[in-house]
Design a protein around this motif. Structure first.
Motif, short mmCIF file in Angstrom:
data_model
loop_
_atom_site.label_atom_id
_atom_site.label_comp_id
_atom_site.label_asym_id
_atom_site.label_seq_id
_atom_site.Cartn_x
_atom_site.Cartn_y
_atom_site.Cartn_z
N ASP A 28 0.86 -1.18 0.00
CA ASP A 28 0.00 0.00 0.00
C ASP A 28 0.90 1.24 0.00
N LEU A 29 0.86 1.99 -1.10
CA LEU A 29 1.75 3.15 -1.26
C LEU A 29 1.12 4.45 -0.77
N THR A 30 -0.02 4.37 -0.10
CA THR A 30 -0.72 5.59 0.34
C THR A 30 0.17 6.51 1.18
N GLN A 162 -2.93 4.93 8.24
CA GLN A 162 -1.92 4.53 7.26
C GLN A 162 -0.64 3.98 7.91
N LEU A 163 -0.62 3.93 9.24
CA LEU A 163 0.60 3.50 9.92
C LEU A 163 1.01 2.06 9.58
N PRO A 164 0.08 1.09 9.55
CA PRO A 164 0.52 -0.27 9.15
C PRO A 164 1.16 -0.30 7.77
N ALA A 165 0.60 0.44 6.82
CA ALA A 165 1.19 0.48 5.48
C ALA A 165 2.57 1.13 5.51
N ALA A 166 2.73 2.19 6.29
CA ALA A 166 4.03 2.87 6.40
C ALA A 166 5.07 1.94 7.01
N ILE A 167 4.67 1.18 8.01
CA ILE A 167 5.58 0.22 8.65
C ILE A 167 6.02 -0.83 7.64
N ALA A 168 5.08 -1.31 6.82
CA ALA A 168 5.42 -2.31 5.80
C ALA A 168 6.39 -1.74 4.77
N LEU A 169 6.19 -0.50 4.36
CA LEU A 169 7.10 0.12 3.40
C LEU A 169 8.50 0.30 3.99
N ASN A 170 8.58 0.68 5.25
CA ASN A 170 9.88 0.81 5.90
C ASN A 170 10.57 -0.55 6.02
N SER A 171 9.78 -1.58 6.29
CA SER A 171 10.34 -2.92 6.37
C SER A 171 10.89 -3.35 5.01
N MET A 172 10.16 -3.05 3.95
CA MET A 172 10.62 -3.39 2.60
C MET A 172 11.93 -2.67 2.29
N SER A 293 7.13 -8.26 2.60
CA SER A 293 7.00 -6.81 2.41
C SER A 293 6.42 -6.46 1.05
N LEU A 294 6.83 -7.22 0.02
CA LEU A 294 6.35 -6.94 -1.33
C LEU A 294 4.89 -7.37 -1.54
N THR A 295 4.38 -8.18 -0.64
CA THR A 295 2.98 -8.62 -0.73
C THR A 295 2.19 -8.17 0.50
N SER A 296 2.53 -6.99 1.01
CA SER A 296 1.99 -6.55 2.30
C SER A 296 0.70 -5.74 2.19
N GLY A 297 0.06 -5.75 1.02
CA GLY A 297 -1.17 -4.98 0.89
C GLY A 297 -2.26 -5.41 1.84
N TRP A 298 -2.21 -6.67 2.27
CA TRP A 298 -3.23 -7.20 3.17
C TRP A 298 -3.10 -6.69 4.61
N VAL A 299 -1.95 -6.12 4.94
CA VAL A 299 -1.68 -5.74 6.34
C VAL A 299 -2.71 -4.74 6.86
N SER A 300 -3.08 -3.76 6.05
CA SER A 300 -3.99 -2.72 6.50
C SER A 300 -5.38 -3.24 6.82
N ALA A 301 -5.72 -4.42 6.29
CA ALA A 301 -7.06 -4.98 6.53
C ALA A 301 -7.13 -5.81 7.80
N ILE A 302 -6.00 -6.05 8.46
CA ILE A 302 -5.96 -6.86 9.68
C ILE A 302 -6.07 -5.94 10.90
#
Length: 445
Positions: A28-30, A162-172, A293-302
């Motif tokens: 999620d690039l939001t 948007q914090l879960p998505a930001a965390i995933a991007l930082n992890s990537m 990390s590259l397939t982390s779009g699902w993170v924001s829905a959890i």
């Protein structure tokens, strides 16, 4: 509503089912699109990661060349430990008491200066040994001062949801550096030499510093106290009062203590008659992490973040146990990659709990505690792995550590029901922070 004419061209206003599901998996690039400050920090962090790995490879190699002693190389970790603990806690208090942007910039400049010292020492006709240890200790201290501020500033520059998505991007970002960085560093050191490694690290700090200069000021709250021991203890008491937070620290410490065997990978490779696979063993976990990390779009829905922390930690331990049992090196690499993916899932949801529930005025001090929870565990875990391997063998050390991790995480989960039941939609602390963030946005508008 008009009837559809079969002669009309087909409508492509929405993607098909499989394509839509594929897009849902992509990161999620939001946060990247919505926050210029997040973009600056992400790019600065990517540059710094590559530079850091240059020094990460160069310093042990230079010590090996100067001393020929494995003990002298291993002593680098010992000199880094105490500064990390002391300055990590103090850095957390500083992050709550001063402008976080200034703290990040000053420590970045200090880290760049230390790279310059390494470069100058290497250019001497006879490089000295003691500066390598001094720089290692000071680097650990400055990193301890900086990392809480880097973590604490994210909830200010990214929207709450948007914090879960930001965390995933930082992890990537980190995983990209963890895979490519050591490989690039090895080539540079081998073909260009140590001065080039240190010089490029210095350049990386200059580039990241320019990027970070563009950050919006992030001043402390007006009522913030000066850094003090009592302030650090206030943060510790708050963490102790929040059992779901306590659970994230305890589970991560247990997972790393029992199932972090990287120190014995050289011996594991020998046991498997595959010394050629040593580099792959070090990279396997990062590969698994990058896949997540590259397939982390699902993170924001959890929303049940605590449950995911527990399940991922159990998966980490189980994958390590299976890796220790496997007699085939390729299967070992596969399960090391699975373990790396599980570790990233755990880290994503631990960070989501931290960033979405901790009050901003305590964010720095709690970030210091969090840093210790995920930094000390691996260091102590390597001692455990090495000690068990010396008593038995490398494979036994790996699989027994994995089993111990599963058992300990299961016991901790049973004793910390608030962590398992945590739900970001209903948790009182998460709701309070979400409401506060919305009010700040409305006031700014």
């Amino acid at each position: 509503m008009t009837e559809h004419d079969p002669s009309d061209p087909p409508c492509h206003t929405s993607p098909s089912g499989p394509l839509r599901r594929l897009r849902a998996l992509l990161p999620d690039l939001t946060p990247w699109r919505a926050s210029a400050d997040f973009r600056r920090m992400w790019l600065a962090g990517l540059v710094t990661v590559f530079g850091t790995f240059l020094t990460f490879v160069a310093v042990p190699l230079q010590l090996k060349e100067l001393t020929g002693s494995a003990l002298a190389v291993g002593a680098v970790g010992a000199v880094e430990l105490v500064p990390l603990i002391v300055f990590g806690l103090y850095g957390g208090a500083l992050a709550d008491a001063m402008d976080r942007r200034k703290l990040i910039l000053w420590t970045e400049a200090g880290l760049g200066l230390l790279s310059a010292i390494l470069l100058l020492n290497t250019l001497l006709p006879e490089p000295m040994i003691w500066p390598l240890y001094v720089v290692a200790a000071l680097t650990s201290a400055l990193s301890g001062l900086q990392r809480p501020a880097m973590q604490a500033i994210v909830p200010r520059i990214v929207a709450h949801d948007q914090l879960p998505a930001a965390i995933a991007l930082n992890s990537m970002r980190w995983q990209l550096g963890a895979i490519a960085g050591p490989s690039l560093a090895g080539l540079i050191v081998a073909y260009a030499g140590l001065p080039w490694a240190y010089g490029l690290d210095l350049v990386s700090y200059a580039v990241s510093g320019v990027l970070l200069l563009g950050l919006t000021p992030s001043p402390a709250a007006r009522e913030a106290d000066k850094p003090s021991l009592s302030g650090i203890l206030e943060g510790a008491r708050y963490a102790w009062s929040r059992k779901e937070l306590l659970g994230t620290y305890a589970i991560d410490m247990a997972a790393m203590l029992f199932a972090f065997p990287t120190a014995i990978f050289p011996f594991l490779a020998d046991d498997l008659d595959a010394p050629w696979a040593l580099g792959l063993m070090y990279a396997a976990g990062a590969v698994g992490s990058l896949v997540v990390s590259l397939t982390s779009g699902w993170v924001s829905a959890i929303h049940r973040h605590g449950r995911m922390v527990v399940l991922a930690a159990l998966g980490w331990g189980a994958a390590m146990a299976v890796a220790g049992w496997m007699p085939n090196v390729w299967l070992v690499l596969l399960f090391l990659a699975v373990a790396g993916g599980c570790d990233t899932v755990s880290g994503l949801f631990r960070s989501a709990i931290w960033d979405q529930t901790i009050p901003d005025e305590l964010r720095g001090r709690l970030a210091g505690i969090e840093m210790l929870s995920y930094s000390l565990g691996p260091q102590i875990g390597q001692v455990r792995a090495g000690g068990m391997a010396s008593l038995t063998n490398a494979r036994t050390s790996v699989w027994t550590g994995g089993v111990a991790c599963v058992v300990s995480v299961g016991l901790l989960a049973a004793s910390l029901p608030k962590l398992v039941s945590y739900d970001a939609r209903t948790n009182e602390h998460a709701v309070r922070m979400r409401t506060r963030k919305a009010a700040e946005v409305a006031e700014a508008a």
